[in-house]
Design an enzyme around this catalytic site. Structure first.
Site, PDB file in Angstrom:
ATOM      1  NE  ARG A   1      22.346  37.765 -10.894  1.00 48.22           N
ATOM      2  CZ  ARG A   1      22.712  37.681 -12.376  1.00 48.22           C
ATOM      3  NH1 ARG A   1      23.591  37.272 -12.717  1.00 48.22           N
ATOM      4  NH2 ARG A   1      22.095  38.924 -12.886  1.00 48.22           N
TER       5      ARG A   1
ATOM      6  NE  ARG B   1      20.305  31.502 -11.874  1.00 49.89           N
ATOM      7  CZ  ARG B   1      20.318  31.980 -13.168  1.00 49.89           C
ATOM      8  NH1 ARG B   1      20.042  31.486 -14.091  1.00 49.89           N
ATOM      9  NH2 ARG B   1      21.153  33.083 -13.206  1.00 49.89           N
TER      10      ARG B   1
ATOM     11  CE1 TYR C   1      15.712  42.887 -18.039  1.00 50.29           C
ATOM     12  CE2 TYR C   1      16.133  44.386 -16.110  1.00 50.29           C
ATOM     13  CZ  TYR C   1      16.555  43.183 -16.856  1.00 50.29           C
ATOM     14  OH  TYR C   1      17.719  42.732 -16.749  1.00 50.29           O
TER      15      TYR C   1
ATOM     16  CG  ASP D   1      13.618  40.208 -10.438  1.00 53.03           C
ATOM     17  OD1 ASP D   1      13.614  41.175 -11.096  1.00 53.03           O
ATOM     18  OD2 ASP D   1      14.708  39.424 -10.677  1.00 53.03           O
TER      19      ASP D   1
ATOM     20  NE  ARG E   1      12.036  30.063  -7.411  1.00 51.87           N
ATOM     21  CZ  ARG E   1      12.570  30.430  -8.458  1.00 51.87           C
ATOM     22  NH1 ARG E   1      13.490  31.149  -8.428  1.00 51.87           N
ATOM     23  NH2 ARG E   1      11.841  30.385  -9.682  1.00 51.87           N
TER      24      ARG E   1
END
Length: 363
Positions: free
Chosen positions: A43, A47, A167, A92, A56
């Site tokens: 990552r 962020r 998921y 992703d 983004r």
């Protein structure tokens, strides 16, 4: 003579100088001598970077993964800022599943949410096999990045069958994976059919990235730590092995969270490098994985929020413990936290390079 898909020609297992295949990162993955311990962060393109948040701000996650120019820019941001030894493709793990026909969205603050969770054999049949055309935007982004990165290797990645299945069965993120385990225990035939289909999708997705030019790939089995070793071997290992054994030409990294008791089994799945989370010291992990694998890790992401002397001490400890492995790629034990100061990441890269270069110079 064989052609190495990382972009150089290899003879008798040795790469010509230059190019991604001769980079410290790839050399460490292949357990070869390195001028310094390579470092990148899971990552790292995300962020914690203000430039990422800016780009983004008005673009949903899945859409951003499907725009090659955006993928290229976001992937390059941490390389420019931190000087890491490898880039990782911005994407992703659910991208190939969406391409395979599953109706899902990545909801801010929640994660992947599946409109119709998998419950039956008919649901499994809804998961189409994918081709390069289904993920042409990934192919295009990788090709752009290979040119932009030059000698810096690019890591491609995908989600492992178990984590993707969790998921799809849960309908979204889960702390207990109760529905996933209920299906796994209650209908083993359906479970294996689901994971086999997801292994096909994952393998196709990774092959697209390799053919486009990535230098290495990482298979994320983020939630495999929810299982016992016996269950991992019975319900998961065959499908992860199907993915990893179907890949050739680039180093393969296998990573999960909370996998201390699974490291030996994960090492058997066919990867060249096993990622280790922060719970297990790297020298202990090496003993479990075996001396024929490199290791990756394993600074606790939360340590980056501590005062610098604490960060430095932990970096030194991990480098020392990593010496037990035949190859070590410095990383975190999971992804960069959003509140991390980017300057700390830059300092960690410099520190890892300084300390490991000094050791290399001393023989």
């Amino acid at each position: 003579m064989t052609t190495d898909t990382t972009g150089t020609v290899a003879r008798d297992g040795d790469s010509r100088p230059g190019g991604p295949a001769d980079s410290p990162f790839i050399r460490a993955c292949r357990r070869r001598p390195v001028p310094h311990t390579p470092v990148w962060f899971m990552r790292q393109a995300g962020r914690s970077l203000p430039e990422y948040r800016e780009i983004r701000a008005s673009v949903p996650m899945l859409e951003s993964c499907r725009r090659p120019e955006l993928v290229t820019e976001i992937t390059l941001q941490p390389v420019r800022r931190h000087g890491v030894d490898a880039a990782i493709l911005f994407s992703d793990i659910v991208v190939p599943v969406a391409a395979a026909g599953i109706d899902l969205d990545i909801v801010p603050g929640t994660g992947p949410v599946v409109a119709e969770p998998i419950r039956t054999a008919a649901d499994v049949e809804r998961i189409r096999r994918i081709t390069r055309d289904d993920v042409s935007y990934v192919d295009e982004a990788v090709r752009q990045l290979v040119v932009e990165l030059g000698d810096t290797p690019l890591i491609g990645f995908a989600g492992a069958p178990f984590t993707l299945a969790s998921y799809l069965v849960e309908g979204g993120p889960s702390r207990t994976h109760a529905k996933t385990k209920a299906l796994m225990y209650g209908d083993e035939e359906l479970w294996h059919a689901l994971c086999a289909r997801l292994a096909e999708v994952t393998l196709a997705f990774l092959r697209v990235q390799i053919e486009a030019g990535v230098s290495a790939v990482q298979l994320f089995d983020s939630w495999a730590g929810a299982l016992s070793e016996a269950d991992y071997r019975r319900f998961v290992l065959p499908h992860s092995t199907a993915v990893l054994s179907g890949l050739a030409g680039v180093p393969r990294i296998h990573f999960g969270v909370g996998t201390a008791e699974l490291l030996g089994a994960m090492g058997e799945a066919g990867a060249d490098v096993v990622g280790v989370d922060w719970r297990t010291p790297l020298d202990v992990a090496t003993g479990r994985i075996g001396a024929d694998k490199a290791v990756q890790g394993n600074l606790d992401p939360s340590v980056l929020l501590a005062p610098w002397p604490v960060v430095e001490a932990e970096v030194r400890r991990i480098l020392e413990q990593g010496r037990a492995a035949p190859g070590h790629v410095f990383n975190l034990g999971h992804g960069v936290l959003p509140e991390t100061d980017p300057e700390v990441l830059t300092r960690v890269v410099a520190l890892v390079h300084e300390l490991s270069s000094r050791r290399a110079d001393q023989g």
